[in-house]
Design a protein around this motif. Structure first.
Motif, PDB file in Angstrom:
ATOM      1  N   VAL A   3     -31.016  50.334  42.116  1.00 53.29           N
ATOM      2  CA  VAL A   3     -29.886  49.529  42.602  1.00 53.29           C
ATOM      3  C   VAL A   3     -28.830  50.463  43.156  1.00 53.29           C
ATOM      4  CG1 VAL A   3     -28.091  47.872  41.969  1.00 53.29           C
ATOM      5  CG2 VAL A   3     -30.330  47.758  40.853  1.00 53.29           C
ATOM      6  N   VAL A  27     -33.668  46.109  51.071  1.00 52.12           N
ATOM      7  CA  VAL A  27     -33.384  44.706  50.763  1.00 52.12           C
ATOM      8  C   VAL A  27     -31.992  44.614  50.173  1.00 52.12           C
ATOM      9  CG1 VAL A  27     -35.776  43.998  50.409  1.00 52.12           C
ATOM     10  CG2 VAL A  27     -34.483  44.866  48.485  1.00 52.12           C
ATOM     11  N   SER A  29     -29.269  42.519  47.755  1.00 56.06           N
ATOM     12  CA  SER A  29     -29.319  41.617  46.610  1.00 56.06           C
ATOM     13  C   SER A  29     -27.900  41.287  46.157  1.00 56.06           C
ATOM     14  CB  SER A  29     -30.112  42.254  45.458  1.00 56.06           C
ATOM     15  OG  SER A  29     -29.441  43.392  44.959  1.00 56.06           O
ATOM     16  N   ASN A  30     -27.763  40.142  45.537  1.00 55.99           N
ATOM     17  CA  ASN A  30     -26.494  39.749  44.916  1.00 55.99           C
ATOM     18  C   ASN A  30     -26.820  38.943  43.664  1.00 55.99           C
ATOM     19  OD1 ASN A  30     -27.159  37.149  45.779  1.00 55.99           O
ATOM     20  ND2 ASN A  30     -25.732  37.184  47.515  1.00 55.99           N
ATOM     21  N   SER A  31     -25.824  38.250  43.110  1.00 57.64           N
ATOM     22  CA  SER A  31     -26.042  37.514  41.866  1.00 57.64           C
ATOM     23  C   SER A  31     -26.979  36.325  42.043  1.00 57.64           C
ATOM     24  CB  SER A  31     -24.704  37.031  41.291  1.00 57.64           C
ATOM     25  OG  SER A  31     -24.050  36.200  42.236  1.00 57.64           O
ATOM     26  N   GLY A  33     -29.761  36.383  44.164  1.00 54.88           N
ATOM     27  CA  GLY A  33     -31.139  36.838  44.315  1.00 54.88           C
ATOM     28  C   GLY A  33     -31.277  37.966  45.319  1.00 54.88           C
ATOM     29  N   ILE A  34     -32.515  38.142  45.778  1.00 56.66           N
ATOM     30  CA  ILE A  34     -32.842  39.218  46.724  1.00 56.66           C
ATOM     31  C   ILE A  34     -33.172  38.596  48.067  1.00 56.66           C
ATOM     32  CG2 ILE A  34     -34.477  41.080  47.222  1.00 56.66           C
ATOM     33  CD1 ILE A  34     -34.844  41.415  44.214  1.00 56.66           C
TER      34      ILE A  34
END
Length: 194
Positions: A3, A27, A29-31, A33-34
């Motif tokens: 990450v 990719v 990502s956040n809270s 998803g991806i």
């Protein structure tokens, strides 16, 4: 890294193999998803390095008189770490301190025959096989004991005796030849009629 902070736009990828082509994707990502991965980067080949994997299954034996046949399992291409890959064969009579070195400049090689008229039949030799490429010499295998080629038996069977069994048969017997450096491995006997 698994990450990366959202404000970072660069990362270093580690533990890659030398002289191998890689492509990369990123990719987000956040809270929730991806997201979808990026398009693959252009292929990038890592730099070459000295090979670190030695050949395995170093053994041998057999061959003709005055020969020492050495064999090994070739190193796969992905572990050769660069161009100009080949093998280094080190040989010395058991108990000697001086090594004889030979270079085998073939990627596919899995055998080397050391020839020397002073080699006596069934003599033990210490052997190790290493690797090299354009970057330098790499790792050597552990030492293996390999025996030189045999010669024909120098001792005749003793105690030959014949016993008449019938009008058309004779039973021939003899003392077997014990194994030693002068006889080698006796694989069979030949009975000759005079």
């Amino acid at each position: 890294p698994e990450v990366i902070n959202g404000r970072t736009h660069k990362a270093t990828v580690v533990d890659l193999s030398p002289w191998v082509e890689y492509e990369f994707r990123v990719v987000a990502s956040n809270s929730v998803g991806i997201g979808e991965p990026s398009r693959p980067s252009a292929l990038l080949k890592t730099k070459a390095a000295v090979p670190v994997v030695a050949p395995t299954n170093v053994s041998g034996g057999g061959g003709s008189r005055s020969e020492l046949v050495i064999t090994w399992e070739p190193v796969p291409e992905e572990l050769q770490n660069g161009e100009g890959f080949g093998y280094i064969v080190m040989v010395r009579p058991l108990g000697s301190s001086a090594w004889t070195k030979a270079v085998v400049a073939s990627v596919e090689a899995s055998k080397y025959v050391y020839r020397n008229e002073s080699i006596t039949p069934l003599s033990p030799f210490e052997v190790k096989v290493g690797v090299y490429n354009n970057e330098g010499e790499g790792t050597l295998s552990s030492i293996s004991i390999v025996y030189s080629g045999e010669d024909e038996p120098q001792i005749a069977p003793a105690g030959a005796a014949a016993l008449s069994v019938s009008a058309a048969e004779v039973e021939v017997s003899w003392q077997p030849i014990a194994w030693n450096r002068h006889t080698g491995r006796v694989l069979g006997y030949e009975v000759r009629q005079l």
